[in-house]
Scaffold this motif. Structure first.
Motif, PDB file in Angstrom:
ATOM      1  N   CYS A   1      42.350  46.716  44.779  1.00  0.00           N
ATOM      2  CA  CYS A   1      43.324  45.451  43.383  1.00  0.00           C
ATOM      3  C   CYS A   1      44.238  46.915  42.921  1.00  0.00           C
ATOM      4  O   CYS A   1      44.045  48.103  41.932  1.00  0.00           O
ATOM      5  CB  CYS A   1      42.601  44.920  42.757  1.00  0.00           C
ATOM      6  SG  CYS A   1      43.537  44.167  40.904  1.00  0.00           S
TER       7      CYS A   1
ATOM      8  N   ILE B   1      47.916  47.706  40.188  1.00  0.00           N
ATOM      9  CA  ILE B   1      48.155  47.368  39.028  1.00  0.00           C
ATOM     10  C   ILE B   1      49.639  48.001  39.079  1.00  0.00           C
ATOM     11  O   ILE B   1      49.803  48.800  38.780  1.00  0.00           O
ATOM     12  CB  ILE B   1      47.830  47.939  37.577  1.00  0.00           C
ATOM     13  CG1 ILE B   1      46.293  47.176  37.624  1.00  0.00           C
ATOM     14  CG2 ILE B   1      48.652  46.964  36.870  1.00  0.00           C
ATOM     15  CD1 ILE B   1      44.850  48.176  36.795  1.00  0.00           C
TER      16      ILE B   1
ATOM     17  N   ASP C   1      47.821  42.716  42.755  1.00  0.00           N
ATOM     18  CA  ASP C   1      47.388  41.624  41.715  1.00  0.00           C
ATOM     19  C   ASP C   1      47.721  41.194  40.535  1.00  0.00           C
ATOM     20  O   ASP C   1      47.513  40.511  40.133  1.00  0.00           O
ATOM     21  CB  ASP C   1      45.691  41.789  41.783  1.00  0.00           C
ATOM     22  CG  ASP C   1      45.512  41.431  43.988  1.00  0.00           C
ATOM     23  OD1 ASP C   1      46.041  41.253  44.409  1.00  0.00           O
ATOM     24  OD2 ASP C   1      43.368  41.530  43.205  1.00  0.00           O
ATOM     25  N   ILE C   2      48.335  41.807  39.973  1.00  0.00           N
ATOM     26  CA  ILE C   2      48.448  42.211  38.864  1.00  0.00           C
ATOM     27  C   ILE C   2      50.136  42.879  38.251  1.00  0.00           C
ATOM     28  O   ILE C   2      50.275  44.271  39.008  1.00  0.00           O
ATOM     29  CB  ILE C   2      47.623  42.866  37.723  1.00  0.00           C
ATOM     30  CG1 ILE C   2      45.807  42.389  37.555  1.00  0.00           C
ATOM     31  CG2 ILE C   2      48.551  42.869  36.073  1.00  0.00           C
ATOM     32  CD1 ILE C   2      44.975  42.925  37.132  1.00  0.00           C
TER      33      ILE C   2
ATOM     34  N   ALA D   1      46.096  49.011  31.130  1.00  0.00           N
ATOM     35  CA  ALA D   1      44.826  47.891  32.453  1.00  0.00           C
ATOM     36  C   ALA D   1      44.075  49.388  33.854  1.00  0.00           C
ATOM     37  O   ALA D   1      43.003  48.549  33.867  1.00  0.00           O
ATOM     38  CB  ALA D   1      46.096  47.360  33.261  1.00  0.00           C
TER      39      ALA D   1
END
Length: 299
Positions: free
Chosen positions: A187, A189, A216-217, A228
């Motif tokens: 994943c 960011i 994903d973000i 994050a």
């Protein structure tokens, strides 16, 4: 000739709006309009076309602007020279930078700026929008870009190196990627721009690998991306000036210290820029020297 009227005319011409100029100058729009009208009456010439929606310079206005701007610059220069016995600059300096750069690099210098320049008012504008120097009355800007336009003076402060980072908790839970290609399985960011959210490039020994990232973000703030990442939400690509303290304390881990990494260009840097003009005000010259001393570094 009233120089205050000249300055108002020049500012309206730069902003392209009576209302915007009035806000900048902290004046009523009607007072700004009257000042320009009085100047036109004195010259017996129409300088601006006015409608309810827009303003534009007439041919006479364009010619007049080209003449009076250098004159006002010379007046500012004369004022500075008369005051040259003073060591510190006076007036207001409008300085802009991105939110993350301002927070990480400028705010730690703010107290020293106030001590060094006690008579200088600082208007620090932190925004991720690249403001136009002329229309927004910006004296200086700190920009993160590989090049500088011809209408500004650019001083390269330092090269920016991007790092792929993650928290120790994330690495313990998900495992740290060992090769660039493994990054695509994790994943990410990502910064909310197409160039940053689709792929990252890794370079070592002259060889470049392009890796598709699983964003994903997506977040539009570098400071929020760092938060994050520290909270263990995934991998992040962030500049060294932003994550340096986290790497030093172990809050974040540099996953690929032997690689140069980017989402756009490997040749990125922090630049100090200001308008190219006949005369550079003393406040800009001294602040340039200060920022080069505090932020500039080789490489």
């Amino acid at each position: 000739m009233d120089t205050a009227q000249l300055r108002i005319f020049v500012h309206v011409a730069r902003r392209g709006s009576f209302a915007a100029a009035a806000r900048d100058l902290d004046m009523d729009a009607s007072a700004v309009s009257r000042a320009v009208a009085a100047l036109e009456a004195e010259l017996d010439a129409r300088l601006m076309h006015r409608t309810t929606r827009a303003m534009s310079l007439t041919e006479a206005g364009q010619a007049y602007l080209a003449r009076v701007e250098p004159i006002l610059d010379e007046l500012d220069r004369a004022r500075d020279e008369v005051a040259s016995a003073r060591a510190e600059p006076v007036g207001t300096l409008r300085l802009t930078a991105s939110v993350a750069f301002g927070e990480a690099c400028l705010m730690p210098l703010l107290a020293e700026m106030r001590t060094r320049f006690p008579r200088l008012k600082l208007d620090l504008i932190l925004t991720d929008t690249n403001l136009d120097l002329a229309t927004e009355r910006i004296d200086m800007a700190l920009r993160l870009a590989p090049d500088v336009r011809a209408d500004v003076i650019g001083i390269r402060l330092f090269a920016t190196r991007y790092r792929v980072v993650a928290s120790p908790d994330y690495c313990a839970r998900e495992g740290a990627p060992r090769t660039p290609q493994e990054v695509g399985k994790h994943c990410a960011i990502v910064f909310g721009l197409p160039d940053f959210r689709l792929r990252w490039m890794f370079r070592r020994d002259g060889q470049v690998e392009e890796v598709a990232v699983r964003g994903d973000i997506a977040i539009s703030s570098g400071l929020a991306i760092r938060r994050a990442a520290r909270d263990g939400l995934g991998l992040a690509l962030l500049p060294d000036w932003l994550v340096g303290p986290d790497l030093a304390t172990g809050t974040l881990i540099d996953l690929f210290p032997d690689y140069d990494i980017t989402a756009t260009s490997f040749d990125t840097a922090a630049w100090l820029i200001y308008a190219s003009r006949r005369y550079t005000p003393k406040k800009v010259r001294l602040m340039t020297k200060f920022l080069r001393e505090r932020l500039g570094r080789p490489g």
